[in-house]
Design a protein around this motif. Structure first.
Motif, PDB file in Angstrom:
ATOM      1  N   ILE A  76      19.755   7.082   9.272  1.00 12.11           N
ATOM      2  CA  ILE A  76      19.422   8.475   8.992  1.00 12.11           C
ATOM      3  C   ILE A  76      19.413   8.786   7.496  1.00 12.11           C
ATOM      4  N   PHE A  77      20.262   8.134   6.717  1.00 10.10           N
ATOM      5  CA  PHE A  77      20.330   8.411   5.293  1.00 10.10           C
ATOM      6  C   PHE A  77      19.490   7.431   4.480  1.00 10.10           C
ATOM      7  N   SER A  78      18.741   6.594   5.159  1.00 12.49           N
ATOM      8  CA  SER A  78      17.967   5.555   4.487  1.00 12.49           C
ATOM      9  C   SER A  78      16.517   5.993   4.328  1.00 12.49           C
ATOM     10  N   ASP A  79      15.929   5.675   3.197  1.00 17.56           N
ATOM     11  CA  ASP A  79      14.499   5.899   3.040  1.00 17.56           C
ATOM     12  C   ASP A  79      13.814   4.546   2.832  1.00 17.56           C
ATOM     13  N   ASN A  80      14.370   3.532   3.498  1.00 16.68           N
ATOM     14  CA  ASN A  80      13.815   2.191   3.387  1.00 16.68           C
ATOM     15  C   ASN A  80      12.393   2.156   3.926  1.00 16.68           C
ATOM     16  N   ASP A  81      11.584   1.338   3.300  1.00 14.25           N
ATOM     17  CA  ASP A  81      10.227   1.121   3.786  1.00 14.25           C
ATOM     18  C   ASP A  81      10.277   0.236   5.017  1.00 14.25           C
ATOM     19  N   LEU A  82       9.263   0.375   5.856  1.00 17.91           N
ATOM     20  CA  LEU A  82       9.100  -0.550   6.966  1.00 17.91           C
ATOM     21  C   LEU A  82       8.133  -1.634   6.511  1.00 17.91           C
ATOM     22  N   ILE A  92      -7.378 -12.978   7.477  1.00 17.14           N
ATOM     23  CA  ILE A  92      -6.168 -13.332   6.741  1.00 17.14           C
ATOM     24  C   ILE A  92      -5.119 -12.244   7.013  1.00 17.14           C
ATOM     25  N   ASN A  93      -3.905 -12.669   7.365  1.00 19.97           N
ATOM     26  CA  ASN A  93      -2.809 -11.719   7.615  1.00 19.97           C
ATOM     27  C   ASN A  93      -2.519 -10.903   6.364  1.00 19.97           C
ATOM     28  N   ASP A  94      -2.066  -9.678   6.572  1.00 16.89           N
ATOM     29  CA  ASP A  94      -1.682  -8.817   5.463  1.00 16.89           C
ATOM     30  C   ASP A  94      -0.279  -8.279   5.732  1.00 16.89           C
ATOM     31  N   THR A  95       0.556  -8.234   4.707  1.00 17.10           N
ATOM     32  CA  THR A  95       1.914  -7.704   4.826  1.00 17.10           C
ATOM     33  C   THR A  95       2.026  -6.492   3.907  1.00 17.10           C
ATOM     34  N   LEU A  96       2.539  -5.391   4.476  1.00 15.33           N
ATOM     35  CA  LEU A  96       2.652  -4.141   3.723  1.00 15.33           C
ATOM     36  C   LEU A  96       4.040  -3.546   3.865  1.00 15.33           C
ATOM     37  N   ASN A  97       4.450  -2.787   2.874  1.00 15.98           N
ATOM     38  CA  ASN A  97       5.637  -1.941   2.969  1.00 15.98           C
ATOM     39  C   ASN A  97       5.139  -0.515   3.077  1.00 15.98           C
ATOM     40  N   ILE A  98       5.540   0.164   4.145  1.00 12.50           N
ATOM     41  CA  ILE A  98       5.075   1.530   4.385  1.00 12.50           C
ATOM     42  C   ILE A  98       6.284   2.444   4.458  1.00 12.50           C
ATOM     43  N   LYS A  99       6.236   3.536   3.711  1.00 10.91           N
ATOM     44  CA  LYS A  99       7.321   4.515   3.732  1.00 10.91           C
ATOM     45  C   LYS A  99       7.250   5.342   5.010  1.00 10.91           C
ATOM     46  N   ASN A 100       8.400   5.823   5.439  1.00  6.00           N
ATOM     47  CA  ASN A 100       8.497   6.660   6.622  1.00  6.00           C
ATOM     48  C   ASN A 100       7.540   7.844   6.514  1.00  6.00           C
ATOM     49  N   GLY A 101       6.726   8.031   7.548  1.00  5.63           N
ATOM     50  CA  GLY A 101       5.807   9.154   7.592  1.00  5.63           C
ATOM     51  C   GLY A 101       4.465   8.896   6.924  1.00  5.63           C
ATOM     52  N   ASP A 102       4.311   7.775   6.257  1.00  8.85           N
ATOM     53  CA  ASP A 102       3.054   7.473   5.566  1.00  8.85           C
ATOM     54  C   ASP A 102       2.003   6.931   6.521  1.00  8.85           C
ATOM     55  N   SER A 103       0.771   6.993   6.058  1.00 10.63           N
ATOM     56  CA  SER A 103      -0.332   6.346   6.765  1.00 10.63           C
ATOM     57  C   SER A 103      -1.025   5.422   5.765  1.00 10.63           C
ATOM     58  N   LYS A 104      -1.579   4.326   6.261  1.00 10.33           N
ATOM     59  CA  LYS A 104      -2.195   3.329   5.387  1.00 10.33           C
ATOM     60  C   LYS A 104      -3.566   2.931   5.897  1.00 10.33           C
ATOM     61  N   LEU A 105      -4.450   2.618   4.957  1.00 10.98           N
ATOM     62  CA  LEU A 105      -5.737   2.010   5.269  1.00 10.98           C
ATOM     63  C   LEU A 105      -5.586   0.526   4.952  1.00 10.98           C
ATOM     64  N   VAL A 106      -5.745  -0.311   5.977  1.00 10.44           N
ATOM     65  CA  VAL A 106      -5.546  -1.747   5.818  1.00 10.44           C
ATOM     66  C   VAL A 106      -6.911  -2.424   5.902  1.00 10.44           C
ATOM     67  N   LYS A 107      -7.271  -3.162   4.851  1.00  3.52           N
ATOM     68  CA  LYS A 107      -8.558  -3.872   4.813  1.00  3.52           C
ATOM     69  C   LYS A 107      -8.274  -5.363   4.970  1.00  3.52           C
ATOM     70  N   LEU A 108      -8.626  -5.901   6.142  1.00  8.53           N
ATOM     71  CA  LEU A 108      -8.422  -7.330   6.376  1.00  8.53           C
ATOM     72  C   LEU A 108      -9.628  -8.119   5.914  1.00  8.53           C
ATOM     73  N   ILE A 109      -9.355  -9.274   5.314  1.00  8.28           N
ATOM     74  CA  ILE A 109     -10.407 -10.149   4.800  1.00  8.28           C
ATOM     75  C   ILE A 109     -10.677 -11.247   5.822  1.00  8.28           C
ATOM     76  N   LYS A 110     -11.951 -11.436   6.137  1.00 10.97           N
ATOM     77  CA  LYS A 110     -12.342 -12.458   7.100  1.00 10.97           C
ATOM     78  C   LYS A 110     -12.163 -13.851   6.501  1.00 10.97           C
ATOM     79  N   THR A 111     -11.699 -14.785   7.348  1.00  4.35           N
ATOM     80  CA  THR A 111     -11.579 -16.163   6.886  1.00  4.35           C
ATOM     81  C   THR A 111     -12.941 -16.826   6.950  1.00  4.35           C
ATOM     82  N   GLU A 112     -13.120 -17.816   6.137  1.00  5.69           N
ATOM     83  CA  GLU A 112     -14.426 -18.528   6.106  1.00  5.69           C
ATOM     84  C   GLU A 112     -14.549 -19.478   7.244  1.00  5.69           C
TER      85      GLU A 112
END
Length: 112
Positions: A76-82, A92-112
């Motif tokens: 409850i007292f933490s504002d750690n990112d997920l 290609i896999n993508d790893t992100l840190n997202i803050k609580n309540g945020d929204s993200k646009l994730v652009k995945l790159i196709k493998t050759e």
């Protein structure tokens, strides 16, 4: 009578300790959302796997590339990112840190 053993003061101390224990043991909830798209074509990617690292939760993007997590436990007292890992076959896999309540646009790159 000793003030320490006074029933009123003793009850006050017990209530204070119980209240502090409840506050410390409370678990808050986090929520995040986002959109997964192809980095080249900008089209939504359906059924991409989105996993949180700690704690472990899993979701899939819908036909519009949208995903969301609700009620992910966090202190409850933490504002750690997920930390989330987004994966899809032929991308290609993508790893992100997202803050609580945020929204993200994730652009995945196709493998050759």
């Amino acid at each position: 009578m000793n003030t320490f053993l006074n029933p009123f003061h003793l009850m006050k101390r017990i209530m204070l300790i119980v209240t502090l224990l409840l506050i410390v043991s409370c678990d808050g909830y986090q929520s995040i959302c986002g959109l997964v798209i192809d980095s080249e074509t900008k089209t939504p990617i359906e059924k991409a796997i989105i996993k949180t690292i700690n704690p472990k939760f899993k979701a899939y993007s819908d036909k519009n590339g949208y995903f969301e997590f609700h009620n992910v436990t966090g202190f409850i007292f933490s504002d750690n990112d997920l930390t989330v890992v987004i994966s899809k076959v032929n991308y290609i896999n993508d790893t992100l840190n997202i803050k609580n309540g945020d929204s993200k646009l994730v652009k995945l790159i196709k493998t050759e």
